[in-house]
Design a protein around this motif. Structure first.
Motif, short mmCIF file in Angstrom:
data_model
loop_
_atom_site.label_atom_id
_atom_site.label_comp_id
_atom_site.label_asym_id
_atom_site.label_seq_id
_atom_site.Cartn_x
_atom_site.Cartn_y
_atom_site.Cartn_z
N THR A 160 -25.91 137.61 9.88
CA THR A 160 -24.77 138.01 9.05
C THR A 160 -25.00 137.57 7.62
O THR A 160 -25.70 136.60 7.35
CB THR A 160 -23.46 137.39 9.56
OG1 THR A 160 -23.59 135.97 9.54
CG2 THR A 160 -23.16 137.84 10.98
N PHE A 161 -24.42 138.30 6.69
CA PHE A 161 -24.38 137.86 5.31
C PHE A 161 -23.31 136.81 5.16
O PHE A 161 -22.35 136.77 5.89
CB PHE A 161 -24.03 139.04 4.39
CG PHE A 161 -25.13 140.06 4.25
CD1 PHE A 161 -26.39 139.67 3.84
CD2 PHE A 161 -24.87 141.39 4.52
CE1 PHE A 161 -27.38 140.61 3.70
CE2 PHE A 161 -25.87 142.33 4.37
CZ PHE A 161 -27.13 141.93 3.96
N GLN A 162 -23.49 135.95 4.16
CA GLN A 162 -22.46 134.97 3.86
C GLN A 162 -21.46 135.59 2.88
O GLN A 162 -21.42 135.28 1.70
CB GLN A 162 -23.11 133.71 3.26
CG GLN A 162 -24.06 133.02 4.21
CD GLN A 162 -23.36 132.57 5.48
OE1 GLN A 162 -22.28 132.00 5.44
NE2 GLN A 162 -23.97 132.84 6.62
N LEU A 163 -20.66 136.51 3.38
CA LEU A 163 -19.67 137.20 2.57
C LEU A 163 -18.28 136.73 2.92
O LEU A 163 -18.04 136.13 3.96
CB LEU A 163 -19.74 138.72 2.80
CG LEU A 163 -21.05 139.42 2.41
CD1 LEU A 163 -20.94 140.90 2.73
CD2 LEU A 163 -21.35 139.23 0.94
N SER A 164 -17.35 137.02 2.05
CA SER A 164 -15.95 136.74 2.32
C SER A 164 -15.50 137.46 3.56
O SER A 164 -15.90 138.58 3.84
CB SER A 164 -15.10 137.19 1.13
OG SER A 164 -13.72 137.16 1.48
N ARG A 165 -14.65 136.83 4.36
CA ARG A 165 -14.17 137.43 5.60
C ARG A 165 -12.82 138.12 5.39
O ARG A 165 -11.98 138.17 6.27
CB ARG A 165 -14.06 136.37 6.70
CG ARG A 165 -15.38 135.72 7.06
CD ARG A 165 -16.32 136.68 7.72
NE ARG A 165 -15.84 137.03 9.06
CZ ARG A 165 -16.45 137.90 9.86
NH1 ARG A 165 -17.53 138.53 9.43
NH2 ARG A 165 -15.97 138.15 11.06
N ARG B 5 -14.71 142.73 6.24
CA ARG B 5 -15.41 141.76 7.08
C ARG B 5 -16.60 142.36 7.83
O ARG B 5 -17.58 141.67 8.11
CB ARG B 5 -14.45 141.11 8.07
CG ARG B 5 -13.82 142.05 9.09
CD ARG B 5 -12.91 141.29 10.04
NE ARG B 5 -12.33 142.16 11.04
CZ ARG B 5 -11.19 142.84 10.89
NH1 ARG B 5 -10.51 142.71 9.76
NH2 ARG B 5 -10.75 143.63 11.83
N SER C 273 -20.17 141.82 6.61
CA SER C 273 -20.86 140.53 6.77
C SER C 273 -21.97 140.62 7.81
O SER C 273 -22.78 139.71 7.92
CB SER C 273 -19.86 139.44 7.17
OG SER C 273 -19.32 139.69 8.44
N HIS C 274 -22.02 141.71 8.55
CA HIS C 274 -23.08 141.92 9.54
C HIS C 274 -24.22 142.69 8.87
O HIS C 274 -24.05 143.82 8.42
CB HIS C 274 -22.54 142.67 10.75
CG HIS C 274 -21.36 141.99 11.38
ND1 HIS C 274 -21.48 140.83 12.14
CD2 HIS C 274 -20.04 142.27 11.34
CE1 HIS C 274 -20.29 140.45 12.54
NE2 HIS C 274 -19.40 141.30 12.06
N ARG C 275 -25.38 142.05 8.78
CA ARG C 275 -26.49 142.53 7.95
C ARG C 275 -26.90 143.96 8.28
O ARG C 275 -27.05 144.81 7.39
CB ARG C 275 -27.69 141.59 8.11
CG ARG C 275 -28.87 141.95 7.21
CD ARG C 275 -30.02 141.00 7.46
NE ARG C 275 -29.66 139.63 7.18
CZ ARG C 275 -29.74 139.06 5.98
NH1 ARG C 275 -30.16 139.76 4.95
NH2 ARG C 275 -29.39 137.81 5.81
#
Length: 415
Positions: free
Chosen positions: A3-8, A13, A16-18
């Motif tokens: 996953t990316f380290q993105l805001s949830r 959301r 966030s899954h690459r």
């Protein structure tokens, strides 16, 4: 799953899954090119023929192959490696787009060529779309499914916003060949995204079964599950009575409003903007009112909004109406698709997605072609607005007579 380290934040959301993020970006770039081609060819056919029936007919040809190939595409996507299968389909579409570009650049493009290549392009698009949906479902967890499908719709409609704007500029400066060339290049983004996806794309191994038996198994699930059956049937009626506005926007812009390619671009951009804002805001609305209530509300509103658009007396009114229609239309289709995918076992998701595509496109082909031909005889506004009001009436009567039947639209995962 990486996953990316993105805001949830609820609206984003799933990104966030690459693997989903790669696919989302690649499809966005490709859809920008596709909408450039759609505007270019729609304006070309309308200007050359002057007939709404021809414009609607050519638009319908892109979706016509789904009436035969959609179940096959779903079965093949569930049978083979989905990334490889989709890559093959995209490569063929690159060749088709390149041929259109060469024909336009050499002055040999004709309406029959546009029709034939639209039909061929539609065949391979039909094979690829169920695979893309199944890939999306496979690389995001269940709790992010509705958000992922909303974002899928958002990227499609971002393409609808950006593509027509670029198309209007390119058609003015470089002509139709320039727009078609950019579309050809845009497919490469999908191929790059597929090459970068390394996560698991299949949660269960494919079953070894005959191709026809696999198709029948998907149809049987759709027929016996009441929620999937209702969602598929509703999607078909939306395709028949509401969706033709997508293909007939050039007709409305040129023949009703007396505009040009820029007018067409403005209308498509308004619709896409409404859809994108709805997609990004759906997560918060679902959290407040629930998915079923949101879906039911969108079913009621989509017919009314469509009728208001077709009856718009001026361009500013039409832009506002199409903005709202874009939002409601996206919410309706995303909700119906989520019901289908959430209630389907993983090994059958591409097949159920293909049935969704089949019914929507069957309705669209009949609707855009039929409404286009009738509009030439009876006028654009009476036919298109009448179809929209008919859909509204069907929804109201269904809600009044079978309120409990709508409970099957809960997107509960099939066991």
């Amino acid at each position: 799953m990486a996953t990316f380290q993105l805001s949830r934040l609820s609206s984003f959301r799933a990104l966030s899954h690459r693997d989903f993020a790669y696919l989302w970006v690649g499809m966005l770039v490709s859809n920008i090119g596709t909408w450039m081609e759609s505007v270019a060819l729609g304006v070309y056919v309308t200007e050359v023929t002057g007939k709404a029936g021809w414009t609607g007919g050519v638009a319908a040809l892109t979706h016509l192959p789904s009436l035969v190939l959609a179940p096959l595409g779903g079965a093949l996507a569930d049978r083979f490696d989905r990334r490889s299968f989709m890559a093959v389909c995209i490569c063929v579409q690159v060749l088709i787009a390149a041929l259109l570009t060469v024909l336009a650049a050499t002055g040999n493009l004709t309406v029959p060529w546009v029709a034939a290549l639209s039909l061929l392009n539609g065949a391979f698009s039909t094979l690829a779309i169920p695979c893309a949906t199944a890939l999306t479902v496979a690389v995001v967890p269940q709790e992010d499914l509705h958000n992922a499908l909303s974002l899928d719709s958002a990227q499609f409609n971002l393409g609808r916003i950006i593509g027509p704007v670029i198309a209007a500029l390119v058609l003015t400066k470089l002509g139709i060949a320039g727009a078609l060339f950019i579309n050809t290049l845009s497919f490469l983004a999908v191929l790059l995204a597929l090459a970068r996806m390394h996560g698991a794309v299949r949660t269960t191994p494919p079953k070894v079964e005959a191709l026809w038996a696999g198709i029948v198994r998907g149809v049987k699930l759709a027929w016996t599950d009441p929620g999937i059956a209702l969602a598929l049937g509703t999607a078909g009626f939306v395709g028949l009575l509401i969706s033709p506005f997508v293909g007939l926007v050039p007709v409305f812009a040129l023949k009703v409003l007396g505009g040009d390619a820029t007018t067409t671009s403005m209308l498509l951009t308004a619709q896409g903007t409404g859809a994108v804002l709805a997609a990004f805001g759906t997560g918060a609305i679902v959290a407040r009112v629930g998915r079923r209530a949101l879906l039911e509300g969108s079913m009621v509103l989509v017919g009314l909004c469509s009728a208001i658009f077709w009856l718009s007396p001026t361009l500013p009114v039409a832009l506002g109406a199409l903005f709202v229609l874009g939002a409601v239309y996206l919410v309706a289709f995303t909700g119906l698709k989520t019901v289908c995918q959430a209630r389907t076992p993983p090994e059958l998701q591409a097949r159920v997605s293909s049935l969704f595509l089949l019914l929507v496109n069957m309705g669209y082909v009949l609707g855009v072609w039929g409404q286009g031909m009738l509009s030439d005889r009876l006028g654009v506004r009476p036919i298109t607005a009448g179809a929209a009001l008919l859909f509204f009436g069907i929804v109201v009567v269904t809600r009044a007579l079978r309120p409990r039947g709508l409970a099957t639209l809960e997107d509960v995962k099939a066991g």
